[in-house]
Scaffold this motif. Structure first.
Motif, short mmCIF file in Angstrom:
data_model
loop_
_atom_site.label_atom_id
_atom_site.label_comp_id
_atom_site.label_asym_id
_atom_site.label_seq_id
_atom_site.Cartn_x
_atom_site.Cartn_y
_atom_site.Cartn_z
N SER A 18 42.23 5.87 103.84
CA SER A 18 41.30 4.75 104.06
C SER A 18 40.44 4.47 102.84
O SER A 18 39.71 3.48 102.81
CB SER A 18 40.40 5.05 105.27
N ILE A 21 41.40 7.98 96.42
CA ILE A 21 42.68 8.46 95.89
C ILE A 21 43.81 8.24 96.90
O ILE A 21 44.94 7.87 96.53
CB ILE A 21 42.56 9.96 95.51
N ARG A 41 40.37 8.54 109.59
CA ARG A 41 39.67 8.25 110.85
C ARG A 41 39.35 6.77 111.00
O ARG A 41 39.38 6.22 112.08
CB ARG A 41 38.39 9.07 110.94
N ARG A 42 39.04 6.06 109.89
CA ARG A 42 38.59 4.66 110.00
C ARG A 42 39.78 3.72 110.09
O ARG A 42 40.38 3.34 109.07
CB ARG A 42 37.71 4.33 108.79
N ASN A 93 45.71 14.62 101.27
CA ASN A 93 44.66 14.15 100.36
C ASN A 93 43.28 14.15 101.00
O ASN A 93 42.27 14.27 100.29
CB ASN A 93 45.03 12.75 99.86
N TYR A 158 33.02 24.33 98.26
CA TYR A 158 34.04 23.30 97.99
C TYR A 158 35.14 23.90 97.10
O TYR A 158 36.33 23.76 97.39
CB TYR A 158 33.39 22.10 97.31
N VAL A 192 36.72 11.75 89.48
CA VAL A 192 37.29 10.43 89.79
C VAL A 192 36.21 9.60 90.48
O VAL A 192 35.56 10.09 91.41
CB VAL A 192 38.49 10.56 90.76
N THR A 194 35.02 7.60 93.15
CA THR A 194 35.43 7.24 94.53
C THR A 194 34.18 7.32 95.41
O THR A 194 33.07 7.52 94.91
CB THR A 194 36.47 8.23 95.10
#
Ligand SMILES: NC(=O)c1ccc[n+]([C@@H]2O[C@H](COP(=O)([O-])OP(=O)(O)OC[C@H]3O[C@@H](n4cnc5c(N)ncnc54)[C@H](OP(=O)(O)O)[C@@H]3O)[C@@H](O)[C@H]2O)c1
Length: 250
Positions: A18, A21, A41-42, A93, A158, A192, A194
């Motif tokens: 959604s 990347i 989910r969206r 991803n 993370y 990146v 995003t």
């Protein structure tokens, strides 16, 4: 199959499609000829991506799911196999990153990252692996991170989730490569631009300031790396690709 569409006839599932990347990867694989199942989910965003891909002459289907919920994931894969008969490529991803000092002891954020970044990958692995083993082929791509090689302050958990993705990918090659003809790739992006930090405006402001005047990567730069891996010849398993902005000093 034409030279410009080497993935003609292939079916690919892209998670986290959604945004960012995943969205760029779905576009790239569809342009290369694959039928792409886009999931996240969206669903409104998935629907607009499917419309865009169809508008460009490509083929795609939207299936909403939360990667942290095994039954959601199993439904996506079952519906794909029912309708398309196969899954050739899985791009794991979907991911989240919560930046905070470890001393903040935010167990909820740690758990959320483990649920999406590790368990989400395992859920899709569990659902697609039997089909790939049955067919004796397949390609499992996961989007890890530079942080999966080199943690940085504020991102210990993370980084741990991305180390896990790297370890899993290494193990999958050993267990599924020669025995079952399945290729495995860990794509490791540096910074990146995003929406990854959009829910953490304070951190984003600090990062924006630090990157001022320097060029970050774009989602399309990573999509190109995924496309390279999945369009390599069958006997070539591109195990890892680390992609950093030229301007990234870490
Ligand atoms: N941006 C970077 O600098 C960078 C660097 C290295 C690695 N990465 C990795 O790249 C991947 C993609 O991130 P991005 O930068 O493109 O971020 P993004 O723009 O925020 O996209 C994240 C995607 O993950 C999906 N997602 C999050 N939680 C989900 C859940 N529970 N179930 C299903 N989908 C979920 C989101 O969709 P919904 O919200 O619609 O569910 C969205 O499509 C992540 O694994 C990230 O760790 C990013």
């Amino acid at each position: 199959m034409s030279e410009s569409q080497p993935l003609t006839g292939k079916v690919a599932i892209v998670t986290g499609a959604s945004a960012g990347i995943g969205r760029a990867t779905a576009r790239a694989l569809a342009a290369a000829g694959a039928h792409v199942i886009v999931t996240a989910r969206r669903s409104d965003r998935l629907d607009s991506l499917v419309a865009e891909i169809h508008g460009s002459g490509g083929s795609a289907t939207a299936r909403a799911a939360d990667v942290a919920t095994l039954s959601d994931v199993q439904s996506v894969v079952d519906a794909t196999v029912d309708q398309s008969g196969r899954v050739d490529i899985l791009v794991n991803n979907a991911g989240i990153m919560k930046i905070a000092s470890i001393t903040e002891n935010d167990v909820d954020d740690w758990t959320a990252m483990v649920d999406v970044n590790i368990k989400g990958v395992l859920h899709f692995l569990s659902a697609v692996m039997p089909h790939m083993i049955e067919r004796g082929s397949g390609h499992i791509v996961s989007v890890g991170s530079l942080a999966g090689r080199r943690p940085f302050p504020g991102a210990s958990v993370y980084a741990a989730t991305k180390f896990a993705v790297r370890a899993l990918s290494w193990g999958l090659h050993l267990e599924l490569g020669s025995a079952h003809g399945i290729r495995v790739t860990d794509i490791q992006p540096g910074y990146v631009s995003t929406d990854l930090l959009s829910d953490q405006p304070d951190t984003l402001a600090v990062w924006d300031e630090a990157w001022s005047g320097r060029r970050t990567l774009q989602a399309e730069d990573i999509a190109r790396a995924v496309e390279f891996a999945v369009t390599s010849p069958d006997h070539v398993s591109v195990s890892e690709i680390l992609v950093r902005p030229t301007d990234q000093p870490t």
